[in-house]
Scaffold this active site. Structure first.
Site, mmCIF file in Angstrom:
data_model
loop_
_atom_site.group_PDB
_atom_site.id
_atom_site.type_symbol
_atom_site.label_atom_id
_atom_site.label_comp_id
_atom_site.label_asym_id
_atom_site.label_seq_id
_atom_site.Cartn_x
_atom_site.Cartn_y
_atom_site.Cartn_z
ATOM 1 N N THR A 30 0.868 -1.186 0.000
ATOM 2 C CA THR A 30 0.000 0.000 0.000
ATOM 3 C C THR A 30 0.901 1.231 0.000
ATOM 4 O OG1 THR A 30 -1.626 -1.227 1.293
ATOM 5 C CG2 THR A 30 -1.884 1.171 1.196
ATOM 6 N N LYS A 42 -6.920 1.734 -3.463
ATOM 7 C CA LYS A 42 -6.612 1.022 -2.212
ATOM 8 C C LYS A 42 -6.660 1.983 -1.014
ATOM 9 C CE LYS A 42 -4.753 -1.653 0.925
ATOM 10 N NZ LYS A 42 -5.664 -2.372 1.803
ATOM 11 N N LYS A 88 0.905 5.241 8.404
ATOM 12 C CA LYS A 88 1.428 5.477 7.050
ATOM 13 C C LYS A 88 0.274 5.667 6.073
ATOM 14 C CE LYS A 88 2.158 1.921 4.680
ATOM 15 N NZ LYS A 88 1.482 1.067 3.701
HETATM 16 N N1 LIG Z 1 -1.003 -6.418 7.442
HETATM 17 C C1 LIG Z 1 -2.148 -6.231 6.783
HETATM 18 O O1 LIG Z 1 -3.238 -6.601 7.247
HETATM 19 C C2 LIG Z 1 -2.140 -5.587 5.419
HETATM 20 C C3 LIG Z 1 -3.285 -5.689 4.605
HETATM 21 C C4 LIG Z 1 -3.278 -5.126 3.330
HETATM 22 C C5 LIG Z 1 -2.152 -4.431 2.889
HETATM 23 N N2 LIG Z 1 -1.057 -4.320 3.721
HETATM 24 C C6 LIG Z 1 0.114 -3.597 3.192
HETATM 25 O O2 LIG Z 1 1.051 -4.600 2.811
HETATM 26 C C7 LIG Z 1 2.387 -4.142 3.027
HETATM 27 C C8 LIG Z 1 3.115 -5.121 3.947
HETATM 28 O O3 LIG Z 1 2.409 -5.207 5.173
HETATM 29 P P1 LIG Z 1 2.853 -6.251 6.315
HETATM 30 O O4 LIG Z 1 1.769 -6.238 7.325
HETATM 31 O O5 LIG Z 1 3.298 -7.531 5.694
HETATM 32 O O6 LIG Z 1 4.117 -5.478 6.911
HETATM 33 P P2 LIG Z 1 5.317 -6.080 7.790
HETATM 34 O O7 LIG Z 1 4.917 -7.330 8.460
HETATM 35 O O8 LIG Z 1 5.806 -4.933 8.591
HETATM 36 O O9 LIG Z 1 6.427 -6.471 6.690
HETATM 37 C C9 LIG Z 1 7.072 -5.464 5.975
HETATM 38 C C10 LIG Z 1 8.045 -6.067 4.976
HETATM 39 O O10 LIG Z 1 8.741 -4.982 4.327
HETATM 40 C C11 LIG Z 1 10.145 -5.191 4.491
HETATM 41 N N3 LIG Z 1 10.833 -3.902 4.549
HETATM 42 C C12 LIG Z 1 10.569 -2.862 5.362
HETATM 43 N N4 LIG Z 1 11.407 -1.839 5.123
HETATM 44 C C13 LIG Z 1 12.244 -2.251 4.132
HETATM 45 C C14 LIG Z 1 13.317 -1.653 3.434
HETATM 46 N N5 LIG Z 1 13.709 -0.401 3.707
HETATM 47 N N6 LIG Z 1 13.942 -2.371 2.479
HETATM 48 C C15 LIG Z 1 13.524 -3.633 2.189
HETATM 49 N N7 LIG Z 1 12.521 -4.260 2.797
HETATM 50 C C16 LIG Z 1 11.873 -3.573 3.770
HETATM 51 C C17 LIG Z 1 10.276 -5.966 5.781
HETATM 52 O O11 LIG Z 1 11.542 -6.581 5.853
HETATM 53 P P3 LIG Z 1 12.106 -7.116 7.277
HETATM 54 O O12 LIG Z 1 11.518 -8.488 7.442
HETATM 55 O O13 LIG Z 1 13.557 -7.093 7.099
HETATM 56 O O14 LIG Z 1 11.619 -6.139 8.332
HETATM 57 C C18 LIG Z 1 9.121 -6.951 5.619
HETATM 58 O O15 LIG Z 1 9.459 -7.987 4.737
HETATM 59 C C19 LIG Z 1 2.242 -2.727 3.614
HETATM 60 O O16 LIG Z 1 2.353 -1.781 2.567
HETATM 61 C C20 LIG Z 1 0.843 -2.727 4.204
HETATM 62 O O17 LIG Z 1 0.304 -1.413 4.280
HETATM 63 C C21 LIG Z 1 -1.020 -4.890 4.955
#
Ligand SMILES: NC(=O)c1ccc[n+]([C@@H]2O[C@H](COP(=O)([O-])OP(=O)(O)OC[C@H]3O[C@@H](n4cnc5c(N)ncnc54)[C@H](OP(=O)(O)O)[C@@H]3O)[C@@H](O)[C@H]2O)c1
Length: 306
Positions: free
Chosen positions: A97, A173, A241
């Site tokens: 997102t 989104k 965010k």
């Molecule tokens: N969680 C939900 O329910 C949900 C639903 C729909 C959409 N989303 C969207 O989906 C995306 C991921 O969400 P999530 O919940 O999976 O987040 P998350 O658990 O915090 O995972 C974030 C991922 O991004 C990586 N990352 C962060 N900063 C980085 C950088 N500077 N360089 C390279 N990799 C980096 C992290 O790597 P590390 O493992 O090294 O930290 C991890 O693999 C977000 O944009 C969120 O808004 C989330």
């Protein structure tokens, strides 16, 4: 021959999505900033790539699911990033997102280099990622969308093709997330008011779960009623965010979003109180405090014993 596919970003959402690709028979190559998170996938047959660039060269088709705009730009455009490795007409599908400006900028750079960029953000939580029940909103060049079609079926239960402009999928989104944020705020206030006024949660929850057909209302009502900030979800930090993006975009077109301002203040207060890694329903903890109630935080072990 099994189709090779690369996956970058093995967080709460990306990891179960990657597992589903592996289970569906793709030859999966993975990269994550923190390599340890890939261990389970490697045991099950995925292949580690030393950089997003190598991953892209090996597969020519890369999905990413990373935290925010900076992370996406880093994995896409960095010296050892995805674009540096993609072959001619290779595809990068980002499912994070992020701001429309970010996906529009990437689409332009990829086009100039003879590669394709697709934005395919998703609705759904980690539970939906595990069970491949995400809703996916893809937008990008038609030739790339055709090649991606089988991926949507592996990762989601619903697809709404937004068109050929990736930034419109990013915008859609964030508009959808605004609705979800408003539901979170409304239900947080409703349950807090009910508790203060001496109304048991049971009939309120029964009505919301039984007679309000929207799944998203049922999901939030359940989590808020049980003060469940700990089951896998989207963190307060990620919520901030998103709401920050909404406010910025609405400002650009002079569309007032007073509800987004309110949600932002409450999420910011949750972050300031050390709750940034809890699920976004922790917004209710701040609403409760404003009403003079205890925030409702529990120890993780208690939550799991419920
Ligand atoms: N969680 C939900 O329910 C949900 C639903 C729909 C959409 N989303 C969207 O989906 C995306 C991921 O969400 P999530 O919940 O999976 O987040 P998350 O658990 O915090 O995972 C974030 C991922 O991004 C990586 N990352 C962060 N900063 C980085 C950088 N500077 N360089 C390279 N990799 C980096 C992290 O790597 P590390 O493992 O090294 O930290 C991890 O693999 C977000 O944009 C969120 O808004 C989330």
């Amino acid at each position: 021959m099994t189709t090779p596919v690369g996956f970058v970003g093995l967080g709460s959402m990306g990891l179960p999505m990657a597992y589903n690709l592996l289970k569906a028979g793709y030859a999966l190559h993975v990269w994550n900033r923190t390599p340890a998170k890939a261990e389970g996938l490697l045991v099950q047959g995925a292949t580690w790539a030393p950089s997003p660039q190598v991953l892209a060269t090996r597969t020519g088709l890369v999905l990413s699911m990373v935290a925010d705009d900076d992370a996406l730009n880093a994995v896409a455009l960095g010296a050892d990033g995805i674009l540096a490795g993609l072959p001619h007409e290779g595809i990068h599908v980002d499912m994070s997102t992020v701001l429309p400006d970010t996906t529009q900028g990437l689409a332009r750079v990829y086009r100039e280099r003879g590669a394709y960029f697709v934005a395919a953000p998703v609705s759904g939580r980690p539970d939906h990622a595990i069970t491949a029940q995400l809703l996916i909103y893809p937008a990008g060049p038609a030739a790339a969308l055709v090649r991606c079609q089988p991926l949507w079926q592996t990762l989601g239960q619903g697809v709404l093709v937004v068109g050929n402009e990736p930034h419109l999928a990013s915008l859609l989104k964030l508009v959808i997330n605004f609705v979800v944020s408003a539901i979170n705020e409304t239900l947080s206030e409703a349950f807090t008011w009910a508790e203060k006024a001496g109304l048991s949660y049971a009939p309120l929850l029964e009505i919301l779960e039984g007679f309000f057909p929207a799944l998203i209302i049922q999901l939030y009502a359940r989590r808020i009623a049980h003060l469940d900030f700990y089951s896998p979800g989207a963190s307060v930090r990620l919520g901030l965010k998103d709401v920050g993006h909404m406010r910025k975009l609405a400002d650009q077109v002079a569309a007032p979003l007073p509800l987004a301002d309110l949600v932002y203040r409450h999420l910011q207060a949750a972050l300031a109180r050390g709750r940034g890694d809890l699920d976004q329903v922790a917004l209710v903890s701040v609403v409760r405090e404003l009403a003079g109630l205890a925030p409702g935080l529990r120890e993780r072990s208690e939550e799991h014993n419920r």
